[in-house]
Design a protein around this motif. Structure first.
Motif, PDB file in Angstrom:
ATOM      1  N   GLU A 177       0.832  -1.204   0.000  1.00 48.16           N
ATOM      2  CA  GLU A 177       0.000   0.000   0.000  1.00 48.16           C
ATOM      3  C   GLU A 177       0.871   1.260   0.000  1.00 48.16           C
ATOM      4  O   GLU A 177       0.590   2.228  -0.700  1.00 48.16           O
ATOM      5  CB  GLU A 177      -0.931  -0.025   1.221  1.00 48.16           C
ATOM      6  N   SER A 178       1.962   1.236   0.745  1.00 50.87           N
ATOM      7  CA  SER A 178       2.860   2.393   0.804  1.00 50.87           C
ATOM      8  C   SER A 178       3.589   2.600  -0.512  1.00 50.87           C
ATOM      9  O   SER A 178       3.806   3.739  -0.926  1.00 50.87           O
ATOM     10  CB  SER A 178       3.864   2.220   1.945  1.00 50.87           C
ATOM     11  N   GLN A 179       3.980   1.523  -1.181  1.00 47.90           N
ATOM     12  CA  GLN A 179       4.620   1.668  -2.493  1.00 47.90           C
ATOM     13  C   GLN A 179       3.654   2.313  -3.477  1.00 47.90           C
ATOM     14  O   GLN A 179       4.046   3.151  -4.291  1.00 47.90           O
ATOM     15  CB  GLN A 179       5.102   0.311  -3.019  1.00 47.90           C
ATOM     16  N   GLY A 180       2.386   1.955  -3.393  1.00 51.19           N
ATOM     17  CA  GLY A 180       1.368   2.595  -4.233  1.00 51.19           C
ATOM     18  C   GLY A 180       1.235   4.073  -3.938  1.00 51.19           C
ATOM     19  O   GLY A 180       1.084   4.894  -4.846  1.00 51.19           O
ATOM     20  N   ARG A 181       1.289   4.429  -2.657  1.00 48.80           N
ATOM     21  CA  ARG A 181       1.219   5.850  -2.291  1.00 48.80           C
ATOM     22  C   ARG A 181       2.424   6.627  -2.804  1.00 48.80           C
ATOM     23  O   ARG A 181       2.294   7.763  -3.247  1.00 48.80           O
ATOM     24  CB  ARG A 181       1.134   6.004  -0.781  1.00 48.80           C
ATOM     25  N   VAL A 182       3.601   6.029  -2.705  1.00 44.13           N
ATOM     26  CA  VAL A 182       4.815   6.698  -3.178  1.00 44.13           C
ATOM     27  C   VAL A 182       4.758   6.891  -4.694  1.00 44.13           C
ATOM     28  O   VAL A 182       5.085   7.965  -5.206  1.00 44.13           O
ATOM     29  CB  VAL A 182       6.078   5.912  -2.753  1.00 44.13           C
ATOM     30  N   ALA A 183       4.318   5.879  -5.422  1.00 46.20           N
ATOM     31  CA  ALA A 183       4.170   6.005  -6.875  1.00 46.20           C
ATOM     32  C   ALA A 183       3.125   7.065  -7.219  1.00 46.20           C
ATOM     33  O   ALA A 183       3.317   7.859  -8.146  1.00 46.20           O
ATOM     34  CB  ALA A 183       3.784   4.660  -7.487  1.00 46.20           C
ATOM     35  N   GLY A 184       2.030   7.098  -6.468  1.00 48.23           N
ATOM     36  CA  GLY A 184       1.003   8.114  -6.681  1.00 48.23           C
ATOM     37  C   GLY A 184       1.513   9.508  -6.363  1.00 48.23           C
ATOM     38  O   GLY A 184       1.194  10.478  -7.065  1.00 48.23           O
ATOM     39  N   ALA A 185       2.318   9.639  -5.314  1.00 52.78           N
ATOM     40  CA  ALA A 185       2.897  10.940  -4.965  1.00 52.78           C
ATOM     41  C   ALA A 185       3.833  11.415  -6.068  1.00 52.78           C
ATOM     42  O   ALA A 185       3.856  12.607  -6.406  1.00 52.78           O
ATOM     43  CB  ALA A 185       3.634  10.850  -3.636  1.00 52.78           C
ATOM     44  N   ALA A 186       4.612  10.503  -6.654  1.00 48.90           N
ATOM     45  CA  ALA A 186       5.505  10.872  -7.760  1.00 48.90           C
ATOM     46  C   ALA A 186       4.696  11.346  -8.959  1.00 48.90           C
ATOM     47  O   ALA A 186       5.023  12.357  -9.587  1.00 48.90           O
ATOM     48  CB  ALA A 186       6.389   9.688  -8.145  1.00 48.90           C
ATOM     49  N   ARG A 187       3.621  10.637  -9.269  1.00 48.74           N
ATOM     50  CA  ARG A 187       2.756  11.026 -10.386  1.00 48.74           C
ATOM     51  C   ARG A 187       2.140  12.398 -10.132  1.00 48.74           C
ATOM     52  O   ARG A 187       2.163  13.281 -11.005  1.00 48.74           O
ATOM     53  CB  ARG A 187       1.663   9.982 -10.579  1.00 48.74           C
ATOM     54  N   ASP A 188       1.618  12.614  -8.934  1.00 49.65           N
ATOM     55  CA  ASP A 188       0.993  13.898  -8.599  1.00 49.65           C
ATOM     56  C   ASP A 188       2.003  15.036  -8.584  1.00 49.65           C
ATOM     57  O   ASP A 188       1.711  16.146  -9.024  1.00 49.65           O
ATOM     58  CB  ASP A 188       0.292  13.805  -7.240  1.00 49.65           C
ATOM     59  N   ALA A 189       3.220  14.752  -8.081  1.00 54.10           N
ATOM     60  CA  ALA A 189       4.265  15.777  -8.046  1.00 54.10           C
ATOM     61  C   ALA A 189       4.693  16.172  -9.460  1.00 54.10           C
ATOM     62  O   ALA A 189       4.860  17.358  -9.761  1.00 54.10           O
ATOM     63  CB  ALA A 189       5.464  15.278  -7.244  1.00 54.10           C
ATOM     64  N   ALA A 190       4.855  15.194 -10.331  1.00 53.96           N
ATOM     65  CA  ALA A 190       5.241  15.494 -11.714  1.00 53.96           C
ATOM     66  C   ALA A 190       4.147  16.293 -12.421  1.00 53.96           C
ATOM     67  O   ALA A 190       4.428  17.239 -13.152  1.00 53.96           O
ATOM     68  CB  ALA A 190       5.544  14.209 -12.473  1.00 53.96           C
TER      69      ALA A 190
ATOM     70  N   GLU B 152       7.264  19.561  -4.091  1.00 49.24           N
ATOM     71  CA  GLU B 152       7.563  19.359  -2.671  1.00 49.24           C
ATOM     72  C   GLU B 152       6.287  19.421  -1.828  1.00 49.24           C
ATOM     73  O   GLU B 152       6.084  18.606  -0.928  1.00 49.24           O
ATOM     74  CB  GLU B 152       8.562  20.413  -2.186  1.00 49.24           C
ATOM     75  N   ALA B 153       5.420  20.375  -2.128  1.00 45.68           N
ATOM     76  CA  ALA B 153       4.162  20.507  -1.376  1.00 45.68           C
ATOM     77  C   ALA B 153       3.274  19.279  -1.553  1.00 45.68           C
ATOM     78  O   ALA B 153       2.694  18.772  -0.583  1.00 45.68           O
ATOM     79  CB  ALA B 153       3.428  21.772  -1.818  1.00 45.68           C
ATOM     80  N   ILE B 154       3.165  18.792  -2.770  1.00 44.67           N
ATOM     81  CA  ILE B 154       2.350  17.605  -3.036  1.00 44.67           C
ATOM     82  C   ILE B 154       2.915  16.388  -2.314  1.00 44.67           C
ATOM     83  O   ILE B 154       2.195  15.640  -1.650  1.00 44.67           O
ATOM     84  CB  ILE B 154       2.276  17.330  -4.556  1.00 44.67           C
ATOM     85  N   THR B 155       4.223  16.195  -2.422  1.00 47.88           N
ATOM     86  CA  THR B 155       4.859  15.031  -1.804  1.00 47.88           C
ATOM     87  C   THR B 155       4.700  15.056  -0.290  1.00 47.88           C
ATOM     88  O   THR B 155       4.343  14.046   0.320  1.00 47.88           O
ATOM     89  CB  THR B 155       6.350  14.982  -2.175  1.00 47.88           C
TER      90      THR B 155
END
Length: 126
Positions: free
Chosen positions: A27-40, A57-60
């Motif tokens: 679940e955390s790996q999914g969140r990290v991948a989602g945070a990368a997508r949202d940050a980009a 930075e704010a999104i992450t």
């Protein structure tokens, strides 16, 4: 029968703890991948690279603040110009203390978002 139950109970608990830990990791790996997508994505709509870094930075921080001991985002490798791309790499130190020992696991997610060819991109500072 009671002796077998007493002997198997720790193994069953250990197995359940393993399942819970594996579930949190996935679940955390999914969140990290989602945070990368949202940050980009957030960075890709900014006019300057400095604004893009601040947005990423704010999104992450917002997405991962409850899950990670530390979360960082890097926009290295980005081609911040019309027709270029924004590459966000998010790194998270996942806290595994809920498993009963003080440990962390580093998770990484990467996302690339293209920039429109004819969009206006400004140099930093002006």
């Amino acid at each position: 029968m009671a002796v077998e139950t007493v002997m198997l109970a720790p193994l069953i608990l250990l197995f359940l703890l393993f399942l819970a830990g594996a579930g949190v990791l996935v679940e955390s790996q999914g969140r990290v991948a989602g945070a990368a997508r949202d940050a980009a994505r957030a960075a890709s709509v900014r006019r300057t690279f400095a604004e893009a870094e601040a947005a990423a930075e704010a999104i992450t921080t917002g997405v991962l603040r409850d899950r990670c001991r530390s979360a960082e985002v890097s926009l290295d490798g980005s081609e911040f110009q019309g027709g270029g791309q924004v590459r966000a790499e998010v790194t998270c130190e996942l806290d595994l203390s809920f498993l009963g020992f003080d440990a962390t696991k580093q998770l990484t997610g990467t996302a690339v978002v293209p920039l429109e060819r004819f969009r206006r991109v400004e140099e930093d500072g002006g």
